[in-house]
Structure formats: structure tokens, C-alpha cells
Design a protein around this motif. Structure first.
Motif, PDB file in Angstrom:
ATOM      1  N   LEU A  96       0.835  -1.205   0.000  1.00 31.24           N
ATOM      2  CA  LEU A  96       0.000   0.000   0.000  1.00 31.24           C
ATOM      3  C   LEU A  96       0.868   1.252   0.000  1.00 31.24           C
ATOM      4  CD1 LEU A  96      -2.680   1.572   0.347  1.00 31.24           C
ATOM      5  CD2 LEU A  96      -2.387   1.267   2.822  1.00 31.24           C
ATOM      6  N   MET A  97       1.836   1.304   0.882  1.00 25.36           N
ATOM      7  CA  MET A  97       2.672   2.499   0.993  1.00 25.36           C
ATOM      8  C   MET A  97       3.452   2.757  -0.298  1.00 25.36           C
ATOM      9  SD  MET A  97       1.769   3.672   3.820  1.00 25.36           S
ATOM     10  CE  MET A  97       2.897   5.067   3.867  1.00 25.36           C
ATOM     11  N   GLU A  98       3.976   1.690  -0.902  1.00 21.97           N
ATOM     12  CA  GLU A  98       4.683   1.870  -2.169  1.00 21.97           C
ATOM     13  C   GLU A  98       3.737   2.390  -3.246  1.00 21.97           C
ATOM     14  OE1 GLU A  98       6.671  -1.719  -3.242  1.00 21.97           O
ATOM     15  OE2 GLU A  98       7.888  -1.757  -1.411  1.00 21.97           O
ATOM     16  N   GLY A  99       2.493   1.888  -3.243  1.00 19.70           N
ATOM     17  CA  GLY A  99       1.530   2.341  -4.241  1.00 19.70           C
ATOM     18  C   GLY A  99       1.182   3.811  -4.093  1.00 19.70           C
ATOM     19  N   GLY A 103       4.353   8.125  -6.806  1.00 20.02           N
ATOM     20  CA  GLY A 103       4.630   9.399  -7.466  1.00 20.02           C
ATOM     21  C   GLY A 103       6.013   9.942  -7.152  1.00 20.02           C
ATOM     22  N   HIS A 104       6.587   9.496  -6.045  1.00 22.94           N
ATOM     23  CA  HIS A 104       7.941   9.932  -5.707  1.00 22.94           C
ATOM     24  C   HIS A 104       8.932   9.496  -6.793  1.00 22.94           C
ATOM     25  CE1 HIS A 104       5.811  10.331  -1.995  1.00 22.94           C
ATOM     26  NE2 HIS A 104       6.878  10.637  -1.272  1.00 22.94           N
ATOM     27  N   CYS A 108      11.291  11.877  -9.069  1.00 25.82           N
ATOM     28  CA  CYS A 108      12.752  11.714  -9.088  1.00 25.82           C
ATOM     29  C   CYS A 108      13.267  11.467 -10.501  1.00 25.82           C
ATOM     30  CB  CYS A 108      13.162  10.574  -8.158  1.00 25.82           C
ATOM     31  SG  CYS A 108      12.993  10.976  -6.405  1.00 25.82           S
ATOM     32  N   LEU A 109      12.515  10.715 -11.309  1.00 27.79           N
ATOM     33  CA  LEU A 109      12.907  10.520 -12.705  1.00 27.79           C
ATOM     34  C   LEU A 109      12.860  11.844 -13.462  1.00 27.79           C
ATOM     35  CD1 LEU A 109      11.154   7.135 -13.543  1.00 27.79           C
ATOM     36  CD2 LEU A 109      13.616   7.592 -13.607  1.00 27.79           C
ATOM     37  N   GLY A 110      11.838  12.659 -13.165  1.00 29.83           N
ATOM     38  CA  GLY A 110      11.768  13.978 -13.788  1.00 29.83           C
ATOM     39  C   GLY A 110      12.971  14.826 -13.417  1.00 29.83           C
ATOM     40  N   LYS A 225       1.193  15.881 -13.226  1.00 23.26           N
ATOM     41  CA  LYS A 225       0.424  16.877 -12.490  1.00 23.26           C
ATOM     42  C   LYS A 225      -1.067  16.762 -12.785  1.00 23.26           C
ATOM     43  CE  LYS A 225       4.328  20.081 -12.247  1.00 23.26           C
ATOM     44  NZ  LYS A 225       4.978  21.278 -12.829  1.00 23.26           N
ATOM     45  N   ALA A 226      -1.402  16.373 -14.013  1.00 24.67           N
ATOM     46  CA  ALA A 226      -2.816  16.196 -14.347  1.00 24.67           C
ATOM     47  C   ALA A 226      -3.411  15.009 -13.604  1.00 24.67           C
ATOM     48  CB  ALA A 226      -2.968  16.009 -15.857  1.00 24.67           C
ATOM     49  N   VAL A 227      -2.724  13.869 -13.617  1.00 27.70           N
ATOM     50  CA  VAL A 227      -3.244  12.673 -12.954  1.00 27.70           C
ATOM     51  C   VAL A 227      -3.406  12.903 -11.447  1.00 27.70           C
ATOM     52  CG1 VAL A 227      -2.680  10.285 -12.347  1.00 27.70           C
ATOM     53  CG2 VAL A 227      -2.454  11.044 -14.696  1.00 27.70           C
ATOM     54  N   VAL A 228      -2.500  13.681 -10.859  1.00 27.30           N
ATOM     55  CA  VAL A 228      -2.583  13.977  -9.427  1.00 27.30           C
ATOM     56  C   VAL A 228      -3.916  14.652  -9.095  1.00 27.30           C
ATOM     57  CG1 VAL A 228      -1.629  15.504  -7.643  1.00 27.30           C
ATOM     58  CG2 VAL A 228      -0.113  14.043  -8.970  1.00 27.30           C
ATOM     59  N   HIS A 229      -4.496  15.376 -10.049  1.00 23.90           N
ATOM     60  CA  HIS A 229      -5.744  16.105  -9.802  1.00 23.90           C
ATOM     61  C   HIS A 229      -6.977  15.318 -10.262  1.00 23.90           C
ATOM     62  CE1 HIS A 229      -2.841  19.406  -9.392  1.00 23.90           C
ATOM     63  NE2 HIS A 229      -3.762  20.007  -8.684  1.00 23.90           N
ATOM     64  N   MET A 230      -6.814  14.033 -10.528  1.00 26.77           N
ATOM     65  CA  MET A 230      -7.933  13.232 -11.022  1.00 26.77           C
ATOM     66  C   MET A 230      -9.073  13.152 -10.008  1.00 26.77           C
ATOM     67  SD  MET A 230      -7.798   9.383 -12.614  1.00 26.77           S
ATOM     68  CE  MET A 230      -7.207   8.652 -11.083  1.00 26.77           C
TER      69      MET A 230
END
Length: 531
Positions: A96-99, A103-104, A108-110, A225-230
Motif C-alpha cells: 500500500l505504501m509503495e503504491g 509518485g515519488h 525523481c525521474l523527472g 500533475k494532471a493525474v494527481v488532480h484526477m
């Protein structure tokens, strides 16, 4: 029988690994040179001088073989089984925590790509570079773009924690404490440019490359950023969503708050559709990188696969194929070279078809000069012309095939239906419609097509017979489902299941008559005929 399932997953992994070893051994025997599967720890650069200078013929052959269909299929089974095995045995709380913190990794890849750390580490070589020197070089390469709000240089300690998370997920190597180096995964997003070239010409970082690196800023910025606001967009009356809108809405209290339709609108505080927003002057760099990133998506589905997945060779001589929304004609050029008896008309917006012929050189330019590939300005949201002019053939009233590659997933059903209706209105009795897009399998066995509505080529499951794997191969197919939600968040659109495609086609006067899928891919080639 949980242990039986775990053992079965273990067997899937072993059998797939044996198959991969068999393929590599057979190819080694053919070439007379031992080939091993590419190592995760060894960078394989795809762009720039490094790609030509550091790879041995054996490394090139091994990497090429890893991308062949049978090896990819076996690898997919390993990935699916490993993920399902991990989900079964890992403590649910940690899963759960990894899921919820996944987004981290995106962030980090960005940062990894934006900071040009991959190029800096490539220049440092396989021994790696200490974090203090990496941070100093990041500041040097980025110049003013790298300055923090207070003008301070990049903090090496913060950078080390970012890179260590990436190393934990195998995206980079920590060679010794605080010393990092590239590996096979990080090498994938290397532009091939030297740090000095990036410093001098940051806007040209992706020019002349395979453009895979350009996917990272697009995916980790707009898409992420879009998916974060789903949730805030789909459930706008939740307390957190309403408080967010009140915080963002700085207008007079008498003006009703904005009800953003699509998550990307809320993410960037705009009511404009995504593509229109991209064309704003302040988004010049985003727009350029979007175009380059679309080139980078070629690795998702190789355009040459379309050669094998439709009976092009059976079409009569001088049959006309209309490539709807075909851009500069990449797909049509591939098909024209493979099937010289066919003619191709590429349709797209006026400014695209104006520049398209100038893009092609050599043999491809001859295809256009000869008229075997021609271009027509046509918006697929509007009715098709009653006929198309084909060089050497004259006016053709109904084509043999309407080809739509990578078009329908950009639009919601309400927009796709009229697109398909326009094509149906222009179709003859024998005209075929070929839709090339992802077709997402269900995560369970699907017997829908077993009866009288059975569709040739449609699979009930992607998993091996009798295996405990999810029917869609789970993690091995995950990028298709992630792109599906990206389409939702950006364009109010989606990737579709076969059921959804069949229903949509039928509503527009087409009946799905067959489907073919490239090995190891959720991309599919769906054929429909006029009803």
C-alpha cells in the motif's frame, strides 16, 4: 492453495527464463559468438558518439535480440509473474505504501532528466562520480536555470537522497557510498549530448536523438500533475477538492467557482483544451518537447508491425489507402515500400501536409514524387470529401482502406463517433476500416467473444494456458493502462477495451470483423467493415 499458486508463478518464471536462454544459445550458435542477456549494471547508450564508441558487436547483438518478439514474450511472463509473486508475499501495508507513494519515483525521474545527471554520469564513466561533484556539474550545466529561489547552489545532500531512491528502484547505480553511475535503465534517457552542448544549447538537447528522453519532462510534468488532480476533478464535492478550488479561485465571491472539466485544467488553472493550452507562447518549450516526445513513443509500438497485421498483399493493384490523421506519412511510407502495388493518401491538417513532403529524403522522397504517397489537407472531425484525387489514378470515390493509427485514443467517444461516421459515409461496400491503437484486455478471462459474436484474432487471455497470471499479464502490460489514465487526465479520452471499440464502431455504422495483436504488446490492429 496459496503455496500451489506461488509455486506455479515460480514455474512460469523458470520456464520463461529457460526459453530466453534457449533463444540466446541458438543465436549464439548461428553467429559463432556467445551472447548473454544484457546486464542491468552496464549502460547501453542509444544516442550520440557514446552509442557508436563503447558498444561491442556482442553487446549490440544481445540488445537487439532482447527486443525480438519471442524474447519480449518470455520477458513479459517473467515480469508479470514476479510482480504477482511480490504482491502475494509482500506485507500488504508496505505494498500500500509503495503504491500511494509511487509518485515519488516519477518526480525523481523527472529531476534526473531535468538536471542532466545522466549525461554528467556518462561523461564520468563506469567508475561513477561523487555526489558533491555531480551537484557542482549540475549547477554548471544548467546555469541560470539551475538557480534556487535564493540563488544557492544545488544541495549535494538532497541530490544524494533523490539518486538513492532511484538506485533502490534500479534506475541508477550507487557504486560506493555517495558515488553514482549510470546503468542500462538510466542510459535509456541519455540524450547523447555532452554536458557542454546542453549548457550552450538547452533547447536542442533532444534534436537528432531517438527522443525517448523527451518523454520524461512531458510525463513527469503535464501528465503527472494532471493525474494527481484526477480525484479532485472527478469528485469535485469532496471536502479536499472544494477547499482546493476555493484556495485557487482568487476572483470575486460573486463569481461562481470554476468547475474544471478535465484534470489537466485544474492542474494548470486553465479552461483551455490541452492542445490549445500547449500552443500558448509561454508553453513554447513544452510544445516543442511534446512533438519530440511523440517521436520517442515509437518504442511503444514499432510502425513496421502494421505490415504483418493486415492482408495488404491481397488488395488489388492500385487500391487506395487513406491514412486518416497520418501526420507526415510515417506509416504510409513504410507500407508503400513494402507493398508497391498500393497507393496511399495521407490526410492531416493543412500545416502538417504542407511540410510533410519536405521531410522525406532519398527513397522515401521518390515514393512521394512518384505519387504513390500523396497528401491531402483534411480534418477528421469534418466530413470526408466525396472523392480524393490520386496521382496517376484520378478521382477515387471510395478507398479500399481507411487507416487510423494512434488517433482514436486522443478523443472521447462523443468525438470519435462522428469521426467514424464521416468515414462510413465515404466508404464503399468493400471498404475496410483499420484502427491501430491499444486494445486493453480485461484483467480477468473474457469469454465474451466465444459465441456468435466471436471476433477472429481476439484473445480471451494473454497469459499462458493454465497459468495463474492475470489475463492481461498484469505488470507486463501496465504502461497501457497508465497511458489510458493519462488520456483521461489530459484529454477526457481513453484507451479502449475490445468491447468498447466494438460498441463505438457499431454506433457509427461499422462492425468489427477481426483483430490482430503484435507479440508482446497491447497495441492491436482492429478491422471493421460497413454495416
Amino acid at each position: 492453495m496459496t503455496f500451489a499458486t506461488l509455486r506455479a508463478l515460480h514455474t512460469v518464471i523458470g520456464d520463461a527464463l529457460t526459453e530466453m536462454e534457449r533463444i540466446y544459445a541458438a543465436r549464439s550458435a548461428e553467429g559463432g559468438t556467445p551472447l548473454d542477456y544484457p546486464s542491468l549494471d552496464v549502460p547501453y547508450y542509444h544516442n550520440g558518439p557514446a552509442a557508436a564508441d563503447v558498444h561491442s558487436p556482442q553487446a549490440d547483438a544481445a540488445e537487439k535480440l532482447a527486443a525480438e518478439a519471442d524474447v519480449v514474450m518470455a520477458a513479459n511472463h517473467i515480469v508479470a509473474a514476479c510482480e504477482q509473486l511480490a504482491a502475494s508475499v509482500h506485507r500488504p501495508f508496505f505494498t500500500l505504501m509503495e503504491g500511494i507513494m509511487s509518485g515519488h519515483l516519477t518526480a525523481c525521474l523527472g529531476f534526473l532528466e531535468a538536471s542532466n545527471t545522466v549525461e554528467i554520469l556518462r561523461a564520468a564513466g563506469p567508475e561513477g562520480l561523487h555526489i558533491a561533484e555531480v551537484a557542482r556539474r549540475v549547477d554548471e550545466v544548467l546555469g541560470d536555470e539551475g538557480k534556487s529561489a535564493n540563488g544557492a547552489p544545488l544541495d549535494p545532500d538532497k541530490l544524494s537522497h533523490i539518486l538513492r531512491l532511484l538506485a533502490t528502484f534500479h534506475w541508477i547505480r550507487e557504486v560506493r557510498p555517495n558515488v553514482f553511475a549510470n546503468n542500462r535503465l538510466s542510459a535509456l534517457i541519455d540524450s547523447g549530448k555532452t554536458p557542454e552542448q546542453i549548457h550552450d544549447s538547452p533547447m536542442q538537447k533532444y534534436d537528432g536523438t531517438d527522443c525517448i528522453a523527451a518523454l520524461v519532462p512531458m510525463q513527469s510534468d503535464e501528465f503527472f500533475k494532471a493525474v494527481v488532480h484526477m480525484t479532485d476533478t472527478l469528485l469535485p464535492n469532496k471536502v479536499r477538492a472544494t477547499s482546493l478550488r476555493k484556495l485557487l479561485d482568487q476572483r470575486e465571491a460573486t463569481v461562481p467557482p470554476v468547475q474544471y472539466k478535465v484534470p489537466v485544467n485544474l492542474a494548470f488553472r486553465t479552461e483551455m483544451p490541452y492542445f490549445h493550452w500547449l500552443e500558448l507562447p509561454e508553453n513554447e518549450r513544452r510544445l516543442k518537447e511534446f512533438g519530440l516526445a511523440m517521436t520517442g513513443t515509437r518504442s511503444w509500438e514499432i510502425v513496421e508491425n502494421v505490415i504483418e497485421t493486415f492482408p495488404w498483399k491481397d488488395l488489388p493493384k492500385d487500391s487506395v489507402v487513406v491514412d486518416v490523421g497520418g501526420g507526415i506519412g510515417s506509416t504510409s511510407v513504410v507500407l508503400a515500400r513494402a507493398f508497391p502495388h498500393l497507393r496511399f493518401v495521407v490526410q492531416d491538417r493543412q500545416h502538417v501536409v504542407q511540410i510533410a513532403p519536405s521531410v522525406w529524403k532519398g527513397e522515401q522522397a521518390e515514393l512521394i514524387k512518384s505519387g504513390r504517397v500523396s497528401f491531402l489537407a483534411q480534418d477528421f472531425h469534418t466530413p470526408q470529401p466525396p472523392s480524393v484525387e490520386v496521382p496517376g489514378l484520378g478521382s477515387v470515390s471510395s478507398p479500399a482502406v481507411f487507416l487510423m493509427r494512434g488517433c482514436t485514443h486522443n478523443w472521447p467517444d462523443a468525438a470519435v463517433k462522428p469521426m467514424l461516421q464521416h468515414l462510413r459515409d465515404a466508404a464503399g461496400p468493400e471498404t475496410k476500416l483499420l484502427i491501430v491503437d491499444m486494445v486493453l484486455p480485461h484483467a480477468c478471462y473474457d469469454d465474451w467473444a466465444d459465441g456468435e459474436d466471436a471476433i477472429p484474432g481476439a484473445e480471451r487471455t494473454l497469459a499462458p494456458e493454465g497459468s495463474p497470471l492475470l489475463a492481461n499479464l498484469g505488470r507486463a502490460s501496465a504502461t497501457g493502462y497508465q497511458l489510458d489514465l493519462s488520456m483521461l487526465a489530459l484529454l477526457d479520452a481513453k484507451e479502449r477495451t475490445l468491447r468498447e471499440i466494438c460498441a463505438l464502431a457499431r454506433s457509427a455504422g461499422w462492425k468489427v470483423s477481426g483483430m490482430a495483436r503484435a507479440k508482446g504488446s497491447v497495441w492491436a490492429y482492429t478491422t471493421a467493415t460497413p454495416v
